[in-house]
Design an enzyme around this catalytic site. Structure first.
Site, mmCIF file in Angstrom:
data_model
loop_
_atom_site.group_PDB
_atom_site.id
_atom_site.type_symbol
_atom_site.label_atom_id
_atom_site.label_comp_id
_atom_site.label_asym_id
_atom_site.label_seq_id
_atom_site.Cartn_x
_atom_site.Cartn_y
_atom_site.Cartn_z
ATOM 1 N NE ARG A 51 26.256 74.421 111.463
ATOM 2 C CZ ARG A 51 26.019 74.606 112.779
ATOM 3 N NH1 ARG A 51 26.977 75.018 113.575
ATOM 4 N NH2 ARG A 51 24.829 74.384 113.276
ATOM 5 C CE1 TYR A 103 38.022 81.792 89.597
ATOM 6 C CE2 TYR A 103 37.463 81.884 91.928
ATOM 7 C CZ TYR A 103 37.125 81.588 90.626
ATOM 8 O OH TYR A 103 35.876 81.076 90.354
ATOM 9 C CG ASP A 175 44.935 80.734 96.549
ATOM 10 O OD1 ASP A 175 45.361 79.594 96.255
ATOM 11 O OD2 ASP A 175 43.795 81.127 96.242
ATOM 12 C CE LYS A 200 40.133 75.615 90.533
ATOM 13 N NZ LYS A 200 38.911 75.659 91.286
HETATM 14 O O1 P1T Z 1 36.376 77.289 93.067
HETATM 15 P P1 P1T Z 1 36.747 77.259 94.510
HETATM 16 O O2 P1T Z 1 37.012 75.905 95.036
HETATM 17 O O3 P1T Z 1 35.793 78.033 95.362
HETATM 18 O O4 P1T Z 1 38.185 77.986 94.642
HETATM 19 C C1 P1T Z 1 38.368 79.332 94.355
HETATM 20 C C2 P1T Z 1 39.784 79.586 93.912
HETATM 21 C C3 P1T Z 1 40.701 80.018 94.851
HETATM 22 N N1 P1T Z 1 41.987 80.267 94.518
HETATM 23 C C4 P1T Z 1 42.423 80.063 93.261
HETATM 24 C C5 P1T Z 1 43.856 80.350 92.935
HETATM 25 C C6 P1T Z 1 41.549 79.604 92.275
HETATM 26 O O5 P1T Z 1 42.038 79.414 91.046
HETATM 27 C C7 P1T Z 1 40.197 79.353 92.600
HETATM 28 C C8 P1T Z 1 39.215 78.872 91.595
HETATM 29 N N2 P1T Z 1 39.626 79.015 90.264
HETATM 30 C C9 P1T Z 1 38.924 78.619 89.161
HETATM 31 C C10 P1T Z 1 37.714 78.059 89.208
HETATM 32 C C11 P1T Z 1 39.606 78.867 87.879
HETATM 33 O O6 P1T Z 1 39.215 78.289 86.842
HETATM 34 O O7 P1T Z 1 40.560 79.647 87.862
#
Ligand code: P1T
Length: 383
Positions: A51, A103, A175, A200
């Site tokens: 961890r 998001y 972000d 992503k």
């Molecule tokens: O899904 P996750 O890995 O927890 O990430 C969250 C997140 C953070 N910042 C941005 C700009 C994002 O687009 C996302 C997650 N977005 C999607 C799942 C979506 O389809 O827009």
């Protein structure tokens, strides 16, 4: 030649990629272990418990730090996990500002988890006068922005906002998920922290959920690492390995995402059944000039409005074949999404209305398939 002097295409392949010392293995080992044997209490090789530290995750963090020109990186089990850790670092009684278009999961985290603890204000960060007004009034601990935003692809001026944040003694968190470090490096423009959903573009193959932050500020790094170790959302060794594998092709993928997206955006823009297209690479985008200045490309995300309402839009989304209807983005395959029902359903209805996240809005993540196939797919669905 030092790793930091390499070009981006070399960095994605070589950062964190020294051969394994014991075997010469060119690919990193997956240290799939929870714990590490100590010779005597406290006598260990820098690893006590996974961890806290893990050699595979360390390699990924070294790579991610290098790609964002940062000294430090922390990889977490999701993009929301890194946002949660950063929010936990806000001192009691301090305020938080956030861009108004983010998001849906981020909006939910702030509105429904952290609003009990902090005064959180959502502002339009494309308007510098508004940014300064709220920095002055709220004296926030941090301002959180996405640029381009999800799903409206609005662009905020990172360098100018960073200057304002310094003036009012607030941290700027950017972000950078939509651009990836290939097209944009917010720390170079003055941001204090850059975050990513590794899920992503960075991983790029839709087979991992992960997140990360990078910073040059040791104090911030120590604090977030303490929170990661205390709260526990560390990225697993196997997922770290998968991201290390996926990131090697980031440069070639991003280039192809963009080549395809430009053609798809132009096609949609000229189609009679499309009301409006939002893509930073189109001259019609309200922040096109800033996008050109601030980013090294326009990315692979397009948002558009279908003529008609929910009925026509739903019909279109059931007729696409290659643009699979699914949440997420940034994978090699193309995806389509209905923000109001899917990714941004948790954004309060009145905010969606104000921002025009409407029933006829579609967001697509343009993949790296053959571009004529992608355009034919959209053409058929629109028919
Ligand atoms: O899904 P996750 O890995 O927890 O990430 C969250 C997140 C953070 N910042 C941005 C700009 C994002 O687009 C996302 C997650 N977005 C999607 C799942 C979506 O389809 O827009």
């Amino acid at each position: 030649m030092k790793n930091k002097d390499l070009g981006f295409e070399s960095k994605v392949i070589h950062l964190g990629g020294d051969p394994e010392p014991h075997t010469g293995s060119i690919m990193p080992a997956i240290h799939q272990t929870s714990t590490y044997v100590q010779k005597a209490p406290g006598d260990h090789q820098g690893y006590e418990y996974s961890r806290s530290h893990n050699p595979t995750r360390d390699r990924l963090q070294e790579c991610l730090a290098g790609l964002e020109n940062a000294k430090y990186s922390i990889a977490t089990s999701s993009g929301m996990a890194i946002a949660t850790l950063i929010m936990h670092s806000v001192p009691k009684g301090r305020n938080v500002l956030c861009g108004d278009d983010v998001y849906g999961g981020m909006s939910r985290l702030l509105n429904r988890v952290f609003s009990e603890h902090y005064d959180i204000t959502f502002i339009n960060t494309t308007d510098l006068a508004e940014v300064e007004k709220y920095l002055k009034e709220k004296k926030p601990y941090l301002l959180w922005i996405e640029t381009p935003t999800n799903p409206l692809l609005k662009i905020s001026d990172i360098a100018k906002i960073a200057k304002l944040c310094k003036k009012y003694d607030s941290l700027l968190v950017v972000d950078n998920t939509f651009m990836s470090p290939y097209f944009q490096n917010p720390l170079d423009l003055g941001a204090d922290i850059v975050t990513h959903s590794l899920t992503k573009y960075i991983n790029g193959h839709s087979d991992v959920v992960g997140g990360a932050m990078m910073t040059n500020n040791k104090k911030i790094y120590d604090q977030i690492w303490f929170l990661q170790n205390s709260i526990g959302p560390s990225l697993s060794p196997f997922d770290s390995w998968l991201v290390l594998r996926g990131v090697k092709t980031l440069a070639v993928r991003m280039r192809q995402h963009e080549i395809n997206a430009i053609q798809v955006a132009k096609f949609l823009d000229s189609h009679p059944k499309i009301e409006k297209v939002i893509y930073p690479g189109l001259k019609s985008h309200p922040h096109h000039a800033l996008a050109k200045k601030q980013m090294r490309g326009f990315g692979g995300m397009i948002t558009f409005y279908v003529k008609g309402g929910m009925k026509e839009t739903k019909k279109f989304l059931t007729k696409v074949h290659l643009f699979k209807l699914a949440e997420s983005l940034g994978g090699v395959e193309s995806l389509s999404n209905h923000p109001a029902i899917m990714t941004h359903a948790s954004v309060p209805v009145e905010v969606r209305k104000k921002l025009n996240i409407s029933d006829n809005m579609v967001r697509i993540s343009v993949g790296i398939e053959n571009c004529s196939d992608l355009i034919d797919d959209l053409k058929n669905a629109l028919k």
